[in-house]
Scaffold this motif. Sequence first.
Motif, short mmCIF file in Angstrom:
data_model
loop_
_atom_site.label_atom_id
_atom_site.label_comp_id
_atom_site.label_asym_id
_atom_site.label_seq_id
_atom_site.Cartn_x
_atom_site.Cartn_y
_atom_site.Cartn_z
N LYS A 75 0.81 -1.22 0.00
CA LYS A 75 0.00 0.00 0.00
C LYS A 75 0.84 1.27 0.00
O LYS A 75 0.34 2.36 -0.30
CB LYS A 75 -0.96 0.00 1.18
CG LYS A 75 -0.29 0.02 2.54
CD LYS A 75 -1.34 -0.01 3.66
CE LYS A 75 -0.69 -0.01 5.04
NZ LYS A 75 -1.71 -0.04 6.12
N SER A 83 2.32 2.78 -7.68
CA SER A 83 1.46 1.87 -8.43
C SER A 83 2.21 1.16 -9.54
O SER A 83 1.85 0.03 -9.92
CB SER A 83 0.27 2.63 -9.01
OG SER A 83 0.71 3.64 -9.90
N SER A 98 3.47 -2.34 -8.27
CA SER A 98 2.40 -3.33 -8.18
C SER A 98 1.89 -3.73 -9.55
O SER A 98 1.64 -4.91 -9.82
CB SER A 98 1.24 -2.78 -7.35
OG SER A 98 1.62 -2.60 -6.00
N GLN A 99 1.75 -2.76 -10.43
CA GLN A 99 1.24 -3.04 -11.77
C GLN A 99 2.21 -3.90 -12.56
O GLN A 99 1.79 -4.75 -13.36
CB GLN A 99 0.98 -1.72 -12.50
CG GLN A 99 0.20 -1.88 -13.81
CD GLN A 99 -0.06 -0.53 -14.45
OE1 GLN A 99 0.00 0.52 -13.81
NE2 GLN A 99 -0.37 -0.55 -15.74
N HIS A 125 -3.01 -5.54 -10.60
CA HIS A 125 -3.19 -4.30 -9.84
C HIS A 125 -4.49 -3.61 -10.25
O HIS A 125 -4.76 -3.43 -11.44
CB HIS A 125 -2.00 -3.37 -10.09
CG HIS A 125 -2.12 -2.04 -9.43
ND1 HIS A 125 -2.13 -1.87 -8.07
CD2 HIS A 125 -2.23 -0.79 -9.97
CE1 HIS A 125 -2.25 -0.59 -7.79
NE2 HIS A 125 -2.31 0.08 -8.92
N GLY A 139 -5.63 -0.55 -8.79
CA GLY A 139 -5.63 0.89 -8.50
C GLY A 139 -5.29 1.72 -9.72
O GLY A 139 -5.42 1.29 -10.86
N GLN A 185 -3.48 3.36 -12.74
CA GLN A 185 -2.57 2.73 -13.68
C GLN A 185 -1.45 3.68 -14.10
O GLN A 185 -1.70 4.85 -14.42
CB GLN A 185 -3.34 2.27 -14.92
CG GLN A 185 -4.49 1.31 -14.63
CD GLN A 185 -4.01 -0.03 -14.14
OE1 GLN A 185 -3.31 -0.76 -14.84
NE2 GLN A 185 -4.39 -0.39 -12.91
N ASP A 186 -0.23 3.18 -14.07
CA ASP A 186 0.91 3.95 -14.54
C ASP A 186 0.92 3.91 -16.07
O ASP A 186 0.91 2.84 -16.67
CB ASP A 186 2.21 3.38 -13.98
CG ASP A 186 3.42 4.20 -14.37
OD1 ASP A 186 3.93 3.99 -15.49
OD2 ASP A 186 3.86 5.03 -13.56
#
Length: 314
Positions: A38, A42, A45-46, A55, A57, A59-60
């Motif tokens: 957390k 991101s 995680s992505q 992931h 949340g 998005q990159d």
Amino acid sequence: MLLETLLDLRSINLVNFLFVQLLVVVVLLGGLIATIEKHLPSAISQTFRYGKHAHKGPQDRLVSLLEVPKSWFKHFYLFAALWSGAGFYFMINTYLGGKPVPEHVTDFLDIMATSRRSVKTTPTETMVAMVLITLQCWRRFYETWFVQVFSSKLKMNLSAYLVGYIHYFGTVTVILSQAEGFVRHEGYSVPYRFELSPRLALGIAVFIYAWRYQFQSNLIMANLRKDATGKVVSQKHSIPRGGYFELISSPHMFFEIVMYVALHGIIVRNTSVMYVLIWVLSNQTMNAWLTHQWYRENFKDYPTARRAIFPYVL
């Protein structure tokens, strides 16, 4: 100076280096995901997460550009089938055909595993290992191309896609790199004799058992998206039931580990095979843990007695 650098590079066991790098990445990123996800950007995680536990949340944008369909998994199993088939051909040609290993094969192994490598495994051990890994690669090729049902929406990072190529490229290379007949200036026994020991018999039995039940597990998952006639009717995720799914969330990953434990036992004197085993153990365990968490979060009626990957343990 350039010559010295090139000589230094030739002294590095590149195939070991590849597996160590894979291991470092999965342990480092996996550890971060498991403990402080957390607080991570991101993008991390992505990059690490894919498939059902991708992931969710923000998005990159850059990472998104490097994503490919998860169905592309089938590409590196085509490569694995061809690559293992090539290794199998050279092994049979040498041990059963009595022909010397081609110079370009020896040169390649010298580049990947250094010219200082020595013979560690017998023809029987090498033959058993190559037959088993070839069986695995061809079965996985069949499954991914003709059995599995990939969701058209799921994606994975390009790095995860490339890892599949590296894994099978490296595994076949490791098996042959210290095999009798494949090391420069060290010959092999002629005529060849198949010498089955209790250790090899046990390794074969364990591998085939895991091979068979990994196939069963993959069939169970594929059939969740098919009707009684075998027609694909859904791409949604469901709770798998039956077989080893009654004990663990990812029996296919558990049996992947078991197969590589057996492979390690078969060519245990090969000093590179341990790198392969540790990589498979860490990668499959982390993926199984993420999968288990996803099931528990998305299905309120998910069986509480199931473990992630190791029955009754984890």
